[in-house]
Design a protein around this motif. Structure first.
Motif, PDB file in Angstrom:
ATOM      1  N   ARG A 135      -6.046 -13.875   9.784  1.00  0.00           N
ATOM      2  CA  ARG A 135      -5.079 -13.096   9.939  1.00  0.00           C
ATOM      3  C   ARG A 135      -5.062 -12.012   8.564  1.00  0.00           C
ATOM      4  O   ARG A 135      -4.701 -12.601   7.776  1.00  0.00           O
ATOM      5  N   VAL A 136      -5.156 -10.711   8.674  1.00  0.00           N
ATOM      6  CA  VAL A 136      -5.138  -9.890   7.733  1.00  0.00           C
ATOM      7  C   VAL A 136      -3.887  -8.961   7.799  1.00  0.00           C
ATOM      8  O   VAL A 136      -3.834  -8.340   8.892  1.00  0.00           O
ATOM      9  N   TYR A 137      -3.083  -9.155   6.777  1.00  0.00           N
ATOM     10  CA  TYR A 137      -1.773  -8.091   6.767  1.00  0.00           C
ATOM     11  C   TYR A 137      -2.070  -7.089   6.021  1.00  0.00           C
ATOM     12  O   TYR A 137      -2.181  -7.039   4.674  1.00  0.00           O
ATOM     13  N   HIS A 138      -2.353  -5.628   6.531  1.00  0.00           N
ATOM     14  CA  HIS A 138      -2.408  -4.452   5.764  1.00  0.00           C
ATOM     15  C   HIS A 138      -1.075  -3.826   5.776  1.00  0.00           C
ATOM     16  O   HIS A 138      -0.499  -3.575   6.666  1.00  0.00           O
ATOM     17  N   CYS A 139      -0.337  -3.671   4.511  1.00  0.00           N
ATOM     18  CA  CYS A 139       1.058  -3.510   4.446  1.00  0.00           C
ATOM     19  C   CYS A 139       1.175  -1.890   4.594  1.00  0.00           C
ATOM     20  O   CYS A 139       2.390  -1.688   4.979  1.00  0.00           O
ATOM     21  N   GLY A 140       0.025  -1.079   4.538  1.00  0.00           N
ATOM     22  CA  GLY A 140       0.434   0.341   4.938  1.00  0.00           C
ATOM     23  C   GLY A 140       0.960   0.697   3.562  1.00  0.00           C
ATOM     24  O   GLY A 140       1.253   0.178   2.439  1.00  0.00           O
ATOM     25  N   ASP A 141       1.588   1.868   3.589  1.00  0.00           N
ATOM     26  CA  ASP A 141       2.355   2.536   2.142  1.00  0.00           C
ATOM     27  C   ASP A 141       3.559   1.861   2.426  1.00  0.00           C
ATOM     28  O   ASP A 141       4.081   2.190   3.507  1.00  0.00           O
ATOM     29  N   THR A 142       4.132   1.290   1.481  1.00  0.00           N
ATOM     30  CA  THR A 142       5.341   0.853   1.601  1.00  0.00           C
ATOM     31  C   THR A 142       6.068   0.295   0.207  1.00  0.00           C
ATOM     32  O   THR A 142       5.466   0.095  -0.574  1.00  0.00           O
ATOM     33  N   ASP A 143       7.280   0.182   0.449  1.00  0.00           N
ATOM     34  CA  ASP A 143       8.086  -0.461  -0.907  1.00  0.00           C
ATOM     35  C   ASP A 143       8.110  -1.969  -0.486  1.00  0.00           C
ATOM     36  O   ASP A 143       7.735  -2.296   0.645  1.00  0.00           O
ATOM     37  N   VAL A 144       8.747  -2.846  -1.297  1.00  0.00           N
ATOM     38  CA  VAL A 144       8.993  -4.178  -1.173  1.00  0.00           C
ATOM     39  C   VAL A 144      10.405  -4.131  -0.166  1.00  0.00           C
ATOM     40  O   VAL A 144      11.007  -3.285  -0.382  1.00  0.00           O
ATOM     41  N   PHE A 145      10.307  -5.085   0.646  1.00  0.00           N
ATOM     42  CA  PHE A 145      11.606  -5.175   1.648  1.00  0.00           C
ATOM     43  C   PHE A 145      11.670  -6.660   2.056  1.00  0.00           C
ATOM     44  O   PHE A 145      10.397  -7.287   2.265  1.00  0.00           O
ATOM     45  N   LEU A 146      12.869  -7.367   2.059  1.00  0.00           N
ATOM     46  CA  LEU A 146      13.216  -8.564   2.118  1.00  0.00           C
ATOM     47  C   LEU A 146      12.547  -9.088   3.711  1.00  0.00           C
ATOM     48  O   LEU A 146      12.151 -10.260   3.663  1.00  0.00           O
ATOM     49  N   ASP A 147      12.541  -7.915   4.545  1.00  0.00           N
ATOM     50  CA  ASP A 147      11.842  -8.712   5.930  1.00  0.00           C
ATOM     51  C   ASP A 147      10.256  -8.946   5.822  1.00  0.00           C
ATOM     52  O   ASP A 147       9.864  -9.593   6.702  1.00  0.00           O
ATOM     53  N   MET A 148       9.879  -8.811   4.760  1.00  0.00           N
ATOM     54  CA  MET A 148       8.384  -9.119   4.411  1.00  0.00           C
ATOM     55  C   MET A 148       8.325 -10.717   4.499  1.00  0.00           C
ATOM     56  O   MET A 148       7.385 -11.295   5.066  1.00  0.00           O
ATOM     57  N   GLN A 149       9.455 -11.415   4.221  1.00  0.00           N
ATOM     58  CA  GLN A 149       9.541 -12.874   4.366  1.00  0.00           C
ATOM     59  C   GLN A 149       9.387 -13.060   5.960  1.00  0.00           C
ATOM     60  O   GLN A 149       8.879 -14.217   6.204  1.00  0.00           O
ATOM     61  N   LEU A 150       9.907 -12.603   6.639  1.00  0.00           N
ATOM     62  CA  LEU A 150       9.657 -12.738   8.112  1.00  0.00           C
ATOM     63  C   LEU A 150       8.224 -12.725   8.667  1.00  0.00           C
ATOM     64  O   LEU A 150       8.027 -13.366   9.409  1.00  0.00           O
ATOM     65  N   ILE A 151       7.755 -11.701   8.123  1.00  0.00           N
ATOM     66  CA  ILE A 151       6.507 -11.202   8.318  1.00  0.00           C
ATOM     67  C   ILE A 151       5.519 -12.357   7.975  1.00  0.00           C
ATOM     68  O   ILE A 151       4.738 -13.013   8.796  1.00  0.00           O
ATOM     69  N   GLY A 152       5.590 -13.109   6.791  1.00  0.00           N
ATOM     70  CA  GLY A 152       5.092 -14.085   6.321  1.00  0.00           C
ATOM     71  C   GLY A 152       5.211 -15.481   7.213  1.00  0.00           C
ATOM     72  O   GLY A 152       4.531 -16.159   7.621  1.00  0.00           O
ATOM     73  N   GLU A 153       6.664 -15.546   7.533  1.00  0.00           N
ATOM     74  CA  GLU A 153       6.834 -16.582   8.617  1.00  0.00           C
ATOM     75  C   GLU A 153       6.349 -16.633   9.879  1.00  0.00           C
ATOM     76  O   GLU A 153       5.988 -17.722  10.378  1.00  0.00           O
ATOM     77  N   LEU A 154       6.568 -15.440  10.344  1.00  0.00           N
ATOM     78  CA  LEU A 154       6.121 -15.399  11.782  1.00  0.00           C
ATOM     79  C   LEU A 154       4.672 -15.383  11.977  1.00  0.00           C
ATOM     80  O   LEU A 154       3.924 -16.051  12.801  1.00  0.00           O
ATOM     81  N   TYR A 155       4.044 -14.443  10.952  1.00  0.00           N
ATOM     82  CA  TYR A 155       2.496 -14.081  11.374  1.00  0.00           C
ATOM     83  C   TYR A 155       1.582 -15.009  10.500  1.00  0.00           C
ATOM     84  O   TYR A 155       0.329 -14.914  10.639  1.00  0.00           O
ATOM     85  N   LYS A 156       2.042 -15.598   9.246  1.00  0.00           N
ATOM     86  CA  LYS A 156       1.310 -16.482   8.670  1.00  0.00           C
ATOM     87  C   LYS A 156      -0.141 -15.753   8.192  1.00  0.00           C
ATOM     88  O   LYS A 156      -1.031 -16.453   8.136  1.00  0.00           O
ATOM     89  N   PRO A 157      -0.091 -14.740   7.549  1.00  0.00           N
ATOM     90  CA  PRO A 157      -1.297 -13.952   6.995  1.00  0.00           C
ATOM     91  C   PRO A 157      -2.077 -14.617   6.240  1.00  0.00           C
ATOM     92  O   PRO A 157      -1.455 -15.410   5.219  1.00  0.00           O
ATOM     93  N   ASP A 158      -3.426 -14.744   6.249  1.00  0.00           N
ATOM     94  CA  ASP A 158      -4.414 -15.415   5.415  1.00  0.00           C
ATOM     95  C   ASP A 158      -4.518 -14.449   4.153  1.00  0.00           C
ATOM     96  O   ASP A 158      -4.723 -14.897   2.973  1.00  0.00           O
ATOM     97  N   VAL A 159      -4.729 -13.058   4.485  1.00  0.00           N
ATOM     98  CA  VAL A 159      -5.120 -12.264   3.371  1.00  0.00           C
ATOM     99  C   VAL A 159      -3.973 -10.982   3.505  1.00  0.00           C
ATOM    100  O   VAL A 159      -3.592 -10.686   4.739  1.00  0.00           O
ATOM    101  N   MET A 160      -3.506 -10.527   2.504  1.00  0.00           N
ATOM    102  CA  MET A 160      -2.458  -9.674   2.464  1.00  0.00           C
ATOM    103  C   MET A 160      -3.040  -8.512   1.569  1.00  0.00           C
ATOM    104  O   MET A 160      -3.618  -8.591   0.286  1.00  0.00           O
TER     105      MET A 160
END
Length: 229
Positions: A135-160
């Protein structure tokens, strides 16, 4: 094994049993190691409508006779250009040409310019792309946001794949915090040094991640290099 190739800026080729190119800004990208005609893929993914991300997506899709996956509003714009555009929305997961794609939130803006007219292109997004169990998480263009924690918990990306260039996206310290929230196995910086306004030293990003004591490997690629996982 899956290879994650950096094509400069935010453009990546993710290669396993299927090949996906994300944000294929090739023409006009001074760091691109490839030409548009060199790119052979099963799917094109576009995070938002800005020219340095939409890039050559239409031409690549036509060359390969493959769809473009993107936010719904942008898909309607691209469909008028004679390509198959698969529209999604934030939180959705779809299997497109054999590739599992989840669209996730990004904090940015998005529009396209046509005939000197600016057209809204829906919300910006990121993608979690799964090929061969990786699983590869391409953030796109973005600022940091707290819901990134949910992305990590739900989808468990190997590469960010995380932007660090500042000005148009988050900078180094915010990007390190984003890595802390997501907790991938590997973080690869992107969206820097393409133009003077986003010049950054990726070693500083690596140091910032390491100082947080995270069990994350930071891999710094040069355009045309890949990381295999």
């Amino acid at each position: 094994m899956v290879k994650v190739w950096w094509l400069g800026h935010a453009a990546f080729l993710i290669e396993g049993s299927k090949k996906v190119v994300v944000d294929p800004f090739i023409t006009g990208n001074p760091l691109s190691p490839v030409k548009v005609e060199d790119i052979k893929v099963d799917l094109v993914a576009v995070t938002h409508g800005h020219g340095d991300h939409l890039g050559d997506a239409v031409e690549i899709a036509k060359n390969n006779d493959v769809p473009i996956v993107c936010i719904h509003e942008l898909s309607r714009i691209l469909a008028k250009k004679g390509v198959e555009a698969v529209g999604m929305n934030i939180g959705g997961t779809a299997k497109v040409n054999g590739v599992k794609v989840t669209m996730v939130k990004a904090v940015h803006s998005s529009d396209v310019e046509e005939d000197d007219t600016i057209i809204s292109a829906g919300d910006p997004a990121g993608f979690v792309i799964e090929i061969d169990g990786v699983r590869v998480y391409h953030c796109g263009d973005t600022d940091v946001f707290l819901d990134m924690q949910l992305i990590g918990e739900l989808y468990k990306p190997d590469v960010m794949l995380v932007p660090i260039g500042d000005w148009y996206t988050m900078g180094i310290e915010a990007a390190a915090k984003a890595v802390e929230l997501v907790k991938p196995k590997v973080a690869i910086p992107m969206h820097y040094n393409t133009f003077p306004v986003i010049e950054k030293n990726p070693e500083e990003f690596k140091k910032a991640v390491e100082e947080r004591g995270l069990d994350v490997k930071v891999v710094i690629l040069k355009p045309g290099e890949f990381y295999e996982i």
